[in-house]
Design an enzyme around this catalytic site. Structure first.
Site, PDB file in Angstrom:
ATOM      1  N   SER A  13       0.847  -1.194   0.000  1.00  0.00           N
ATOM      2  CA  SER A  13       0.000   0.000   0.000  1.00  0.00           C
ATOM      3  C   SER A  13       0.884   1.246   0.000  1.00  0.00           C
ATOM      4  CB  SER A  13      -0.931  -0.014   1.212  1.00  0.00           C
ATOM      5  OG  SER A  13      -0.166  -0.091   2.383  1.00  0.00           O
ATOM      6  N   CYS A 380     -10.091  27.345  12.089  1.00  0.00           N
ATOM      7  CA  CYS A 380     -11.167  26.678  12.822  1.00  0.00           C
ATOM      8  C   CYS A 380     -10.867  26.696  14.331  1.00  0.00           C
ATOM      9  CB  CYS A 380     -11.389  25.282  12.261  1.00  0.00           C
ATOM     10  SG  CYS A 380     -13.081  24.729  12.483  1.00  0.00           S
ATOM     11  N   HIS A 519     -12.119  26.192   6.614  1.00  0.00           N
ATOM     12  CA  HIS A 519     -10.860  25.532   6.235  1.00  0.00           C
ATOM     13  C   HIS A 519     -10.409  25.978   4.841  1.00  0.00           C
ATOM     14  CE1 HIS A 519     -10.531  22.767   9.629  1.00  0.00           C
ATOM     15  NE2 HIS A 519     -11.852  22.789   9.625  1.00  0.00           N
ATOM     16  N   GLU A 521      -7.602  25.803   3.543  1.00  0.00           N
ATOM     17  CA  GLU A 521      -6.614  24.893   2.943  1.00  0.00           C
ATOM     18  C   GLU A 521      -7.257  23.913   1.964  1.00  0.00           C
ATOM     19  OE1 GLU A 521      -7.716  24.819   6.028  1.00  0.00           O
ATOM     20  OE2 GLU A 521      -7.838  22.795   6.851  1.00  0.00           O
TER      21      GLU A 521
HETATM   22  N1  GLN Z   1     -13.516  21.405  17.601  1.00  0.00           N
HETATM   23  C1  GLN Z   1     -13.934  22.641  17.038  1.00  0.00           C
HETATM   24  C2  GLN Z   1     -15.396  22.630  16.641  1.00  0.00           C
HETATM   25  O1  GLN Z   1     -15.994  21.608  16.516  1.00  0.00           O
HETATM   26  C3  GLN Z   1     -13.088  22.996  15.832  1.00  0.00           C
HETATM   27  C4  GLN Z   1     -13.210  22.031  14.716  1.00  0.00           C
HETATM   28  C5  GLN Z   1     -12.128  22.170  13.705  1.00  0.00           C
HETATM   29  O2  GLN Z   1     -11.084  22.753  13.976  1.00  0.00           O
HETATM   30  N2  GLN Z   1     -12.324  21.618  12.542  1.00  0.00           N
HETATM   31  O3  GLN Z   1     -15.974  23.678  16.448  1.00  0.00           O
END
Ligand code: GLN
Length: 547
Positions: A13, A380, A519, A521
């Site tokens: 893999s 986030c 996000h 990214e």
């Molecule tokens: N744990 C946090 C939330 O649920 C941030 C989640 C994340 O960083 N993707 O809001």
């Protein structure tokens, strides 16, 4: 109607099947075709959303809110085609659909079996949207010979059988180990792997062979003879310094030509590889280096933050610098002063994450970046930590925290500056969740619009005040604290269209301090670096005094 390319793997893999598929997708695009890439994964989890990033790497989120395998990230980065929910499926999902139908009585009392019921479900999945593109590339996860992969292999065999001749192609990726003692490249594992494929009715048209060095003609001819493929359909895949050289490298090896030949497409349209030549040039000829500290939790496995690592590379390419990212375990800062660790870096990034562990360390990293005026990108959870830091140290809320941590600890310890969102608007719908919904799929997931404040740094960075970005989280910054924080210089510069959910915060008097609830990214591409990463690295470069 689409032509189908099925990509399988053998011998071991982690050979880079996803990358090979993505690079082939890019090459077909370069020849003027439209493509879609799909991943069929044999594991029994219904989706990767609840799988540990330590084990499975990052969860890649699509615009339509699916939590998928990180290979879909490669597909998007190489082709720019936004992946959809229907581009990723697991055995778990297939079986769960079949069993659900069985319970509903859809099968009219028949005996439910792997063949034909499970294989039919897989074939139905492969067919989704088949009229939309010229080529559909389907990668089968795992390695030939795996027990759980069998229904998928059987399904693609049947699928090709049902289509007219010449509409499906099988590409098999293997490894040619080099035995140092004898100085030989070994073809036997590949021969065995192809034998295994043929025993289940699949004959590869193209062999892609991973090897450390070039494959001599003698070995190519041997592989062609023993594996029953044409000699020019034996494609060498040598290790590369950067994954973004893969399209050009595969093109040089003749992969796209071999594919077009196998489909008898003649004359083959000429490829336009400008995009990839520019990408390779930027990767190979940086004018300096910047260092970014990533302060996170899942630091042992780089795949856990795959898209972030890639987006940083893209940001570097946009600024013609190499980005050296170092991963630092946030928990260290709970015991030690972050300064000696962070002082050498040009910028700091705190990525997303779940759970309380390491969060006090991330808050320390945000404080260091804010007070020492080091460029900071909080993603986030990294944004939530920056807000908590500002609430504690600027707005006099010493016990500011997130409900996520109280939820885990079962008692209330913090003033919830970040709270558990249970109702929100998605497009024209209202979404409602309860505190104890299942762990899977209960988040604010997928693409949401945001409105950026005129004159803010982010509006300038994006060159727009209307954006759409992907989310994956349960908790939100409470706008109740907006005024208290804004008077202290933490601006809420991006909001959901209804003005209820903070999407972006930025520190006013700071060279570059931005936290985003989404996000970015996930949407960055080598040929189209995400504006936030592009400008973050620009700021890092400025901080490093390279300019
Ligand atoms: N744990 C946090 C939330 O649920 C941030 C989640 C994340 O960083 N993707 O809001």
């Amino acid at each position: 109607m689409a032509r189908f390319i099925f990509i399988t793997g053998g011998v071991v893999s982690s050979l880079g099947k996803g990358l090979a598929s993505a690079a082939l997708g890019a090459l077909l695009q370069a020849r003027g075709y439209t493509v879609r890439l799909r991943k069929l994964d044999p594991y029994l989890n219904v989706d990767p959303g609840t799988m540990s990033p330590f084990e499975h790497g990052e969860v890649f989120v699509t615009d339509d809110g699916a939590e998928t395998d990180l290979d879909l990230g490669h597909y998007e980065r190489f082709t720019g085609v936004a992946a959809r929910k229907t581009d990723s499926v697991s055995s778990g999902r297939i079986y769960s659909n079949v069993l659900e139908r069985e319970r509903r009585g859809d099968y009219l009392g028949k005996t439910i079996q792997v063949i034909p019921h499970v294989t039919n479900e897989i074939k139905d999945f492969i067919r989704i949207g088949e009229d939309e593109v010229d080529f559909m590339l389907c990668e089968i996860g795992g390695t030939v010979g795996d027990i759980e992969g069998l229904p998928f292999f059987e399904a693609i065999r049947q699928f090709a059988q049902e289509k007219p001749h010449g509409q499906c192609l099988f590409m098999h990726l293997t490894l040619l180990p080099f035995i140092k003692a004898s100085g030989e490249l070994k073809t036997k594992p590949t021969q065995h792997s192809v034998k295994e494929l043929r025993s289940i009715g699949l004959a590869p048209d193209i062999l892609v062979c991973r090897s450390e060095g070039p494959i001599p003609l003698k070995e190519r001819e041997k592989l062609a003879l023993f594996c029953n493929v044409r000699p020019d359909a034996v494609i060498a895949a040598q290790d590369l310094a950067s994954i973004y050289e893969a399209p050009l490298a595969y093109h040089r090896e003749g992969l796209d030509q071999a594919v077009l030949d196998a489909f008898a497409i003649s004359p083959a349209p000429r490829p336009d590889l400008n995009r990839w030549e520019d990408v390779a040039d930027r990767i190979n000829n940086p004018e300096g280096e910047v260092r970014v500290a990533i302060v996170g939790k899942y630091t042992q496995l780089e795949d856990a933050y795959k898209s972030i690592a890639e987006a940083l590379t893209h940001g570097g390419m946009a600024n013609r610098v190499k980005v050296k990212a170092d991963w630092i375990d946030a928990e260290i800062f709970e015991r030690e002063d972050p300064a000696p660790y962070l002082e050498d870096f040009d910028a700091i990034l705190v990525p997303g994450g779940f759970g309380e562990r390491g969060t006090e360390g991330k808050i320390k990293a945000a404080e260091f970046a804010r007070t020492r005026k080091v460029p900071y990108l909080g993603i986030c959870l990294g944004m939530q930590m920056a807000v908590i830091e500002a609430a504690r140290h600027l707005a006099d809320l010493g016990d500011a925290g997130s409900e996520e941590f109280d939820h885990e600890a079962g008692k209330k310890r913090f003033t919830p500056v970040v709270y558990h969102l249970k109702e929100w608007v998605q497009g024209n719908y209202k979404v409602t969740r309860s505190a104890d919904d299942d762990k899977g799929g209960t988040m604010r997931l997928g693409a949401y619009d945001a409105v950026l404040a005129e004159g803010s740094r982010v509006a300038e960075v994006y060159g727009s005040t209307a954006i759409e970005e992907r989310h994956r989280h349960r908790y939100e910054v409470d706008i109740k604290y907006r005024e208290a924080l804004e008077t202290q210089g933490l601006m809420f510069s991006g909001m959901s269209p209804d003005g209820r959910l903070p999407e972006i915060v930025e520190v006013k008097d700071h060279p570059w301090f931005i936290g985003v609830q989404f996000h970015p990214e996930l949407k960055s591409k080598p040929f189209e670096p995400h504006p936030l990463f592009r400008d973050f690295i620009r700021a890092a470069k400025e901080n490093s005094r390279l300019v």
